[in-house]
Motif scaffolding. Structure first.
Motif, PDB file in Angstrom:
ATOM      1  N   MET A   1       0.616 -18.832 -27.291  1.00  0.00           N
ATOM      2  CA  MET A   1       0.359 -20.247 -27.285  1.00  0.00           C
ATOM      3  C   MET A   1      -0.870 -20.587 -26.431  1.00  0.00           C
ATOM      4  N   PHE A   2      -1.039 -19.865 -25.320  1.00  0.00           N
ATOM      5  CA  PHE A   2      -2.160 -20.156 -24.428  1.00  0.00           C
ATOM      6  C   PHE A   2      -3.190 -19.031 -24.411  1.00  0.00           C
ATOM      7  N   LYS A   3      -3.155 -18.161 -25.406  1.00  0.00           N
ATOM      8  CA  LYS A   3      -4.054 -17.018 -25.437  1.00  0.00           C
ATOM      9  C   LYS A   3      -5.523 -17.446 -25.417  1.00  0.00           C
ATOM     10  N   LYS A   4      -5.880 -18.424 -26.203  1.00  0.00           N
ATOM     11  CA  LYS A   4      -7.282 -18.871 -26.280  1.00  0.00           C
ATOM     12  C   LYS A   4      -7.453 -20.262 -25.685  1.00  0.00           C
ATOM     13  N   PHE A   5      -6.520 -20.672 -24.858  1.00  0.00           N
ATOM     14  CA  PHE A   5      -6.559 -22.001 -24.240  1.00  0.00           C
ATOM     15  C   PHE A   5      -7.694 -22.083 -23.233  1.00  0.00           C
ATOM     16  N   SER A   6      -8.490 -23.156 -23.321  1.00  0.00           N
ATOM     17  CA  SER A   6      -9.539 -23.379 -22.324  1.00  0.00           C
ATOM     18  C   SER A   6      -9.586 -24.867 -21.987  1.00  0.00           C
ATOM     19  N   PRO A   7      -9.743 -25.207 -20.710  1.00  0.00           N
ATOM     20  CA  PRO A   7      -9.756 -26.621 -20.320  1.00  0.00           C
ATOM     21  C   PRO A   7     -10.853 -27.424 -21.021  1.00  0.00           C
ATOM     22  N   GLN A   8     -12.017 -26.831 -21.200  1.00  0.00           N
ATOM     23  CA  GLN A   8     -13.134 -27.550 -21.805  1.00  0.00           C
ATOM     24  C   GLN A   8     -12.871 -27.902 -23.263  1.00  0.00           C
ATOM     25  N   GLY A   9     -12.233 -27.010 -23.989  1.00  0.00           N
ATOM     26  CA  GLY A   9     -12.041 -27.240 -25.410  1.00  0.00           C
ATOM     27  C   GLY A   9     -10.690 -27.791 -25.805  1.00  0.00           C
ATOM     28  N   ASP A  10      -9.695 -27.628 -24.946  1.00  0.00           N
ATOM     29  CA  ASP A  10      -8.337 -27.984 -25.346  1.00  0.00           C
ATOM     30  C   ASP A  10      -7.760 -29.215 -24.656  1.00  0.00           C
ATOM     31  N   ILE A  11      -8.253 -29.574 -23.477  1.00  0.00           N
ATOM     32  CA  ILE A  11      -7.718 -30.749 -22.796  1.00  0.00           C
ATOM     33  C   ILE A  11      -8.368 -32.007 -23.347  1.00  0.00           C
ATOM     34  N   VAL A  12      -7.532 -32.926 -23.811  1.00  0.00           N
ATOM     35  CA  VAL A  12      -8.001 -34.177 -24.391  1.00  0.00           C
ATOM     36  C   VAL A  12      -8.095 -35.263 -23.328  1.00  0.00           C
ATOM     37  N   SER A  13      -7.037 -35.385 -22.506  1.00  0.00           N
ATOM     38  CA  SER A  13      -7.044 -36.410 -21.467  1.00  0.00           C
ATOM     39  C   SER A  13      -6.076 -36.048 -20.346  1.00  0.00           C
ATOM     40  N   GLN A  14      -6.299 -36.695 -19.204  1.00  0.00           N
ATOM     41  CA  GLN A  14      -5.413 -36.582 -18.055  1.00  0.00           C
ATOM     42  C   GLN A  14      -5.111 -38.002 -17.597  1.00  0.00           C
ATOM     43  N   VAL A  15      -3.836 -38.390 -17.647  1.00  0.00           N
ATOM     44  CA  VAL A  15      -3.468 -39.757 -17.277  1.00  0.00           C
ATOM     45  C   VAL A  15      -2.267 -39.735 -16.340  1.00  0.00           C
ATOM     46  N   PRO A  16      -2.246 -40.666 -15.371  1.00  0.00           N
ATOM     47  CA  PRO A  16      -1.067 -40.778 -14.499  1.00  0.00           C
ATOM     48  C   PRO A  16       0.154 -41.181 -15.319  1.00  0.00           C
ATOM     49  N   ILE A  17       1.317 -40.695 -14.906  1.00  0.00           N
ATOM     50  CA  ILE A  17       2.563 -41.000 -15.597  1.00  0.00           C
ATOM     51  C   ILE A  17       3.276 -42.122 -14.853  1.00  0.00           C
ATOM     52  N   LYS A  18       3.675 -43.170 -15.593  1.00  0.00           N
ATOM     53  CA  LYS A  18       4.397 -44.292 -14.996  1.00  0.00           C
ATOM     54  C   LYS A  18       5.741 -43.813 -14.447  1.00  0.00           C
ATOM     55  N   SER A  19       6.235 -44.506 -13.430  1.00  0.00           N
ATOM     56  CA  SER A  19       7.481 -44.093 -12.783  1.00  0.00           C
ATOM     57  C   SER A  19       8.674 -44.121 -13.738  1.00  0.00           C
ATOM     58  N   SER A  20       8.690 -45.048 -14.683  1.00  0.00           N
ATOM     59  CA  SER A  20       9.792 -45.094 -15.649  1.00  0.00           C
ATOM     60  C   SER A  20       9.783 -43.847 -16.539  1.00  0.00           C
ATOM     61  N   VAL A  21       8.602 -43.395 -16.919  1.00  0.00           N
ATOM     62  CA  VAL A  21       8.478 -42.180 -17.735  1.00  0.00           C
ATOM     63  C   VAL A  21       8.807 -40.955 -16.888  1.00  0.00           C
ATOM     64  N   GLN A  22       8.423 -40.989 -15.613  1.00  0.00           N
ATOM     65  CA  GLN A  22       8.757 -39.892 -14.699  1.00  0.00           C
ATOM     66  C   GLN A  22      10.269 -39.700 -14.628  1.00  0.00           C
ATOM     67  N   ARG A  23      11.002 -40.797 -14.504  1.00  0.00           N
ATOM     68  CA  ARG A  23      12.465 -40.710 -14.433  1.00  0.00           C
ATOM     69  C   ARG A  23      13.026 -40.063 -15.692  1.00  0.00           C
ATOM     70  N   SER A  24      12.503 -40.444 -16.837  1.00  0.00           N
ATOM     71  CA  SER A  24      12.962 -39.886 -18.103  1.00  0.00           C
ATOM     72  C   SER A  24      12.675 -38.382 -18.177  1.00  0.00           C
ATOM     73  N   ILE A  25      11.480 -37.985 -17.792  1.00  0.00           N
ATOM     74  CA  ILE A  25      11.098 -36.565 -17.808  1.00  0.00           C
ATOM     75  C   ILE A  25      11.981 -35.781 -16.845  1.00  0.00           C
ATOM     76  N   ARG A  26      12.179 -36.339 -15.668  1.00  0.00           N
ATOM     77  CA  ARG A  26      12.994 -35.691 -14.642  1.00  0.00           C
ATOM     78  C   ARG A  26      14.423 -35.457 -15.143  1.00  0.00           C
ATOM     79  N   LEU A  27      14.990 -36.481 -15.791  1.00  0.00           N
ATOM     80  CA  LEU A  27      16.347 -36.354 -16.334  1.00  0.00           C
ATOM     81  C   LEU A  27      16.416 -35.281 -17.417  1.00  0.00           C
ATOM     82  N   GLN A  28      15.412 -35.270 -18.285  1.00  0.00           N
ATOM     83  CA  GLN A  28      15.390 -34.270 -19.355  1.00  0.00           C
ATOM     84  C   GLN A  28      15.285 -32.858 -18.779  1.00  0.00           C
ATOM     85  N   ILE A  29      14.467 -32.686 -17.753  1.00  0.00           N
ATOM     86  CA  ILE A  29      14.310 -31.371 -17.123  1.00  0.00           C
ATOM     87  C   ILE A  29      15.601 -30.959 -16.415  1.00  0.00           C
ATOM     88  N   LEU A  30      16.262 -31.914 -15.757  1.00  0.00           N
ATOM     89  CA  LEU A  30      17.539 -31.603 -15.103  1.00  0.00           C
ATOM     90  C   LEU A  30      18.625 -31.232 -16.117  1.00  0.00           C
TER      91      LEU A  30
END
Length: 186
Positions: free
Chosen positions: A1-30
Motif C-alpha cells: 500500500m505504501f511501497k511507492k508512497f511519496s509526500p510530494q506526489g501522494d499527499i493532497v492536503s493536511q487539515v486540523p480535525i475538529k474536536s467533534s470528529v476527534q471524539r468519533s475517531i477516538r471512539l472508533q479506534i477504542l
C-alpha cells in the motif's frame, strides 16, 4: 500500500480535525483496539492538535501536531496503527512470526506466504480468522517488521501451506515509515 508512497506526489492536503470528529475517531479506534484504552491519552491526546492528512486513493492519515502518523485508513474502513505505534505498543495486534528467510522479501513489500509462517522459526500462536489485521514479527527480532491482513485463517495457512497468507499493508522503510510531516506543507 505504501511501497511507492511519496509526500510530494501522494499527499493532497493536511487539515486540523475538529474536536467533534476527534471524539468519533477516538471512539472508533477504542472499539477496534480495546487494549489501548489505558494508553489512549498518550497516543491520541485530547488537548493536542490532530491533523488529517488526505492522500490520493482515499487514504487518510491521522497525525498529532504534524508528527509521524499514528493511524491510517482507506476510505471509511478500519483504522490501522502505524508501524511506529505498533513498536511502542506491540500488544495492539495479534502477532504472527515469520522465519528469517522471509525478512528480506517482506522488507521489499512482498506479501507473506504460507511457507514463511509454517517453517521452523515461524510461529502462529493464536487462532485467527481471515481478514484480520496482524503484526508481522520475525524470528530473532524484537519489533514488528510489517502490518498486514490475513488472507486465510491460521488453520488454513497450516493446512494449505501454499500461496499468500497475509497481504503486506505497511512495512519498515516504506513510504509511510519515512514520512515526515511539517506544518509548512499543505
Amino acid at each position: 500500500m505504501f511501497k511507492k508512497f511519496s509526500p510530494q506526489g501522494d499527499i493532497v492536503s493536511q487539515v486540523p480535525i475538529k474536536s467533534s470528529v476527534q471524539r468519533s475517531i477516538r471512539l472508533q479506534i477504542l472499539e477496534q483496539f480495546p487494549s489501548i484504552e489505558p494508553f489512549i491519552e498518550d497516543i491520541l491526546p485530547k488537548k493536542e492538535k490532530w491533523i488529517l492528512v488526505k492522500c490520493h486513493g482515499h487514504m487518510n492519515l491521522i497525525s498529532i501536531n504534524y508528527g509521524q502518523p499514528v493511524f491510517f485508513n482507506l476510505r471509511t474502513g478500519p483504522y490501522f496503527p502505524s508501524l511506529r505505534l505498533l513498536h511502542a505498543y506491540p500488544f495492539l495486534l495479534p502477532r504472527l512470526q515469520v522465519d528469517k528467510g522471509a525478512i528480506r522479501h517482506i522488507l521489499k513489500g512482498a506479501d507473506i506466504m504460507c511457507p514463511g509462517l509454517t517453517s521452523a522459526g515461524a510461529r502462529m500462536d493464536e487462532q485467527l480468522s481471515s481478514n484480520r489485521m496482524v503484526g508481522i514479527f520475525a524470528e530473532g527480532k524484537e519489533h514488528a517488521l510489517a502490518i498486514g491482513i490475513t488472507k486465510l485463517s491460521t488453520s488454513d495457512i497450516r493446512n494449505v501451506n501454499k500461496g499468500v497468507a497475509v497481504e503486506n499493508i505497511h512495512y519498515l522503510n516504506d513510504g509511510l515509515w519515512k514520512l515526515s510531516l511539517g506544518e509548512q506543507q499543505s
